[in-house]
Design a protein around this motif. Structure first.
Motif, PDB file in Angstrom:
ATOM      1  N   UNK A  69       0.837  -1.209   0.000  1.00 19.67           N
ATOM      2  CA  UNK A  69       0.000   0.000   0.000  1.00 19.67           C
ATOM      3  C   UNK A  69       0.869   1.256   0.000  1.00 19.67           C
ATOM      4  N   UNK A  70       1.861   1.280   0.837  1.00 20.98           N
ATOM      5  CA  UNK A  70       2.760   2.439   0.901  1.00 20.98           C
ATOM      6  C   UNK A  70       3.672   2.492  -0.331  1.00 20.98           C
ATOM      7  N   UNK A  71       4.183   1.331  -0.729  1.00 24.28           N
ATOM      8  CA  UNK A  71       5.105   1.277  -1.866  1.00 24.28           C
ATOM      9  C   UNK A  71       4.431   1.755  -3.145  1.00 24.28           C
ATOM     10  N   UNK A  72       3.170   1.356  -3.350  1.00 22.54           N
ATOM     11  CA  UNK A  72       2.441   1.811  -4.526  1.00 22.54           C
ATOM     12  C   UNK A  72       2.252   3.319  -4.493  1.00 22.54           C
ATOM     13  N   UNK A  73       2.049   3.876  -3.307  1.00 15.81           N
ATOM     14  CA  UNK A  73       1.909   5.324  -3.241  1.00 15.81           C
ATOM     15  C   UNK A  73       3.235   5.994  -3.604  1.00 15.81           C
ATOM     16  N   UNK A  74       4.313   5.531  -2.993  1.00 12.56           N
ATOM     17  CA  UNK A  74       5.624   6.135  -3.237  1.00 12.56           C
ATOM     18  C   UNK A  74       6.034   6.021  -4.704  1.00 12.56           C
ATOM     19  N   UNK A  75       5.826   4.861  -5.294  1.00 11.55           N
ATOM     20  CA  UNK A  75       6.363   4.593  -6.627  1.00 11.55           C
ATOM     21  C   UNK A  75       5.416   4.960  -7.766  1.00 11.55           C
ATOM     22  N   UNK A  76       4.146   5.193  -7.468  1.00 10.33           N
ATOM     23  CA  UNK A  76       3.190   5.447  -8.550  1.00 10.33           C
ATOM     24  C   UNK A  76       2.258   6.616  -8.258  1.00 10.33           C
ATOM     25  N   UNK A  77       1.532   6.531  -7.156  1.00  9.66           N
ATOM     26  CA  UNK A  77       0.466   7.500  -6.903  1.00  9.66           C
ATOM     27  C   UNK A  77       0.989   8.903  -6.599  1.00  9.66           C
ATOM     28  N   UNK A  78       2.082   9.019  -5.863  1.00  9.09           N
ATOM     29  CA  UNK A  78       2.551  10.350  -5.458  1.00  9.09           C
ATOM     30  C   UNK A  78       2.897  11.211  -6.669  1.00  9.09           C
ATOM     31  N   UNK A  79       3.414  10.596  -7.727  1.00  3.37           N
ATOM     32  CA  UNK A  79       3.742  11.357  -8.932  1.00  3.37           C
ATOM     33  C   UNK A  79       2.481  11.911  -9.592  1.00  3.37           C
ATOM     34  N   UNK A  80       1.395  11.153  -9.547  1.00  3.58           N
ATOM     35  CA  UNK A  80       0.121  11.641 -10.082  1.00  3.58           C
ATOM     36  C   UNK A  80      -0.362  12.830  -9.260  1.00  3.58           C
ATOM     37  N   UNK A  81      -0.268  12.710  -7.927  1.00  3.62           N
ATOM     38  CA  UNK A  81      -0.663  13.814  -7.045  1.00  3.62           C
ATOM     39  C   UNK A  81       0.151  15.067  -7.328  1.00  3.62           C
ATOM     40  N   UNK A  82       1.474  14.898  -7.390  1.00  2.18           N
ATOM     41  CA  UNK A  82       2.340  16.052  -7.608  1.00  2.18           C
ATOM     42  C   UNK A  82       2.069  16.725  -8.935  1.00  2.18           C
ATOM     43  N   UNK A  83       1.925  15.925  -9.971  1.00  3.70           N
ATOM     44  CA  UNK A  83       1.680  16.488 -11.300  1.00  3.70           C
ATOM     45  C   UNK A  83       0.367  17.240 -11.355  1.00  3.70           C
ATOM     46  N   UNK A  84      -0.708  16.639 -10.817  1.00  2.55           N
ATOM     47  CA  UNK A  84      -2.020  17.269 -10.920  1.00  2.55           C
ATOM     48  C   UNK A  84      -2.125  18.529 -10.077  1.00  2.55           C
ATOM     49  N   UNK A  85      -1.330  18.612  -9.024  1.00  3.15           N
ATOM     50  CA  UNK A  85      -1.352  19.800  -8.168  1.00  3.15           C
ATOM     51  C   UNK A  85      -0.299  20.832  -8.565  1.00  3.15           C
ATOM     52  N   UNK A  86       0.394  20.592  -9.682  1.00  3.63           N
ATOM     53  CA  UNK A  86       1.361  21.563 -10.170  1.00  3.63           C
ATOM     54  C   UNK A  86       2.609  21.666  -9.326  1.00  3.63           C
ATOM     55  N   UNK A  87       3.002  20.562  -8.701  1.00  4.01           N
ATOM     56  CA  UNK A  87       4.200  20.551  -7.859  1.00  4.01           C
ATOM     57  C   UNK A  87       5.378  20.072  -8.696  1.00  4.01           C
ATOM     58  N   UNK A  88       6.378  20.919  -8.862  1.00  2.00           N
ATOM     59  CA  UNK A  88       7.549  20.552  -9.643  1.00  2.00           C
ATOM     60  C   UNK A  88       8.315  19.424  -8.955  1.00  2.00           C
ATOM     61  N   UNK A  89       8.882  18.539  -9.765  1.00  2.00           N
ATOM     62  CA  UNK A  89       9.677  17.439  -9.223  1.00  2.00           C
ATOM     63  C   UNK A  89      10.941  17.950  -8.549  1.00  2.00           C
ATOM     64  N   UNK A  90      11.497  19.024  -9.091  1.00  2.00           N
ATOM     65  CA  UNK A  90      12.720  19.623  -8.535  1.00  2.00           C
ATOM     66  C   UNK A  90      12.701  21.114  -8.818  1.00  2.00           C
ATOM     67  N   UNK A  91      13.515  21.853  -8.086  1.00  2.00           N
ATOM     68  CA  UNK A  91      13.563  23.302  -8.283  1.00  2.00           C
ATOM     69  C   UNK A  91      14.128  23.658  -9.654  1.00  2.00           C
ATOM     70  N   UNK A  92      15.059  22.847 -10.123  1.00  2.00           N
ATOM     71  CA  UNK A  92      15.634  23.068 -11.450  1.00  2.00           C
ATOM     72  C   UNK A  92      15.743  21.726 -12.149  1.00  2.00           C
ATOM     73  N   UNK A  93      15.408  21.693 -13.431  1.00  2.00           N
ATOM     74  CA  UNK A  93      15.483  20.453 -14.196  1.00  2.00           C
ATOM     75  C   UNK A  93      16.416  20.650 -15.383  1.00  2.00           C
ATOM     76  N   UNK A  94      16.984  19.542 -15.854  1.00  2.00           N
ATOM     77  CA  UNK A  94      17.959  19.613 -16.935  1.00  2.00           C
ATOM     78  C   UNK A  94      17.362  19.274 -18.292  1.00  2.00           C
TER      79      UNK A  94
END
Length: 342
Positions: free
Chosen positions: A135-160
């Motif tokens: 349950x936790x692993x699926x959130x860390x590895x899959x769901x959290x990225x969906x949350x971050x993307x939909x809420x406009x949260x950048x993965x990092x302050x600067x990207x290459x």
């Protein structure tokens, strides 16, 4: 009959995935989907996600756009719930370990995720510890990225570089284009395609975690318990941070290298990355060995059977287990500093 509601118009991975997750539950697997922004149409529906401006688990309403909302996977918006200003929200107000604000699908997963996991992999019901871990692993590895993307949260302050192959990008491209033919798929048909795509991705990740990583975790934990049998330092064996914390390893005892045979029979010695990074190692193989192969590497290292060391020092190979172990131990004794892979 139960009904599911979400908004009409352009769709994203968030609500497409959220609807798919709900449909894995027996009470919603045959539920009609109503896509609308009309509150009068949404009111009578059984469960509504990503629209209507309300998050209330008792009422089965799961929106995340409203002022004052900052729910996380393992916490809540303490500032708003304690009577503080509802607009003062952010990671600093989160009460749990996770600091990413949930999307609608994140809310669905938070409340119904364990039920979904058991429906997809019934064996998890017999092992509560494994269920909690998955349950936790699926959130860390899959769901959290969906949350971050939909809420406009950048993965990092600067990207290459730009990343356009993610699930949210692929779902976005399923929306009708400005010049799409009028006789093409309807918006609702396109949404169903997107929802199926999200479900396939979720299921694939879940299968990997349950069928590959969960059994590996058990092996790794056994190895971690026996790590001092490999070397007295206990620093050449496993790379599972969660298990290191569970077993209370001190900083000086953290695992630096993992040894394993590859499909060709060569033994690999691979550096463990610093937790929270993808490419920075706790300890890289000795710098003078990096980029060398075969006889030249054997001569430089003084270790028989050496095959190669990557130019960044994150991995090497040897013909035998003993040789790979010697490469790890000589590096540990030499104290090579951590390196970032380029």
């Amino acid at each position: 009959m139960a009904t599911i509601g979400t908004h009409s118009g352009a769709f994203q991975a968030d609500e497409a995935l959220g609807v798919w997750l709900l449909r894995q539950l027996p009470q919603y697997e045959s539920a009609p989907l109503i896509r609308s922004r009309d509150m009068e149409k949404l009111k009578p529906l059984t469960i509504v996600i990503d629209v209507a401006g309300t998050y209330d688990h008792d009422l089965l309403r799961y929106d995340h756009h409203q002022r004052g909302f900052f729910e996380t996977f393992d916490g809540e918006n303490k500032a708003a719930k304690d009577g503080g200003r509802p607009d003062v929200t952010g990671p600093e107000t989160a009460t749990g370990e996770f600091k990413t604000k949930l999307s609608a699908s994140g809310l669905v997963y938070k409340h119904y995720g364990r039920e979904v996991l058991i429906r997809l992999h019934p064996s998890l019901s017999a092992n509560p510890d494994a269920l909690d871990w998955v349950y936790r692993k699926m959130y860390e590895d899959f769901m959290e990225a969906i949350d971050g993307n939909d809420n406009g949260i950048e993965l990092a302050e600067a990207v290459r570089y730009k990343e356009s192959s993610t699930l949210p990008h692929r779902v976005h491209r399923l929306n009708a284009r400005w010049n799409a033919p009028k006789d093409g798929p309807t918006e609702d048909e396109r949404f169903e395609t997107a929802s199926a795509l999200c479900g396939a991705e979720f299921g694939e990740m879940l299968r990997y975690i349950v069928e590959c990583e969960l059994p590996a975790r058990e092996i790794v934990e056994t190895a971690l318990r026996a790590r001092t049998a490999v070397h007295a330092s206990g620093r050449a064996r496993s790379k599972r941070y969660e298990l290191e914390r569970r077993h209370g390893l001190p900083a000086e005892g953290l695992v630096q290298f993992v040894l394993y045979p590859d499909s060709s029979g060569m033994w690999r010695v691979q550096a463990v990355t610093v937790e929270g990074t993808a490419f920075t190692n706790r300890l890289g193989l000795l710098e003078p060995w990096r980029g060398l192969r075969d006889a030249e590497l054997v001569a430089r290292s003084g270790i028989d059977g050496c095959k190669f060391v990557h130019a960044t020092g994150f991995i090497g190979g040897n013909a035998t287990y003993d040789g790979a172990l010697a490469m790890a131990l000589k590096t540990i004794e030499g104290g090579s500093t951590s390196v970032e892979l380029k």
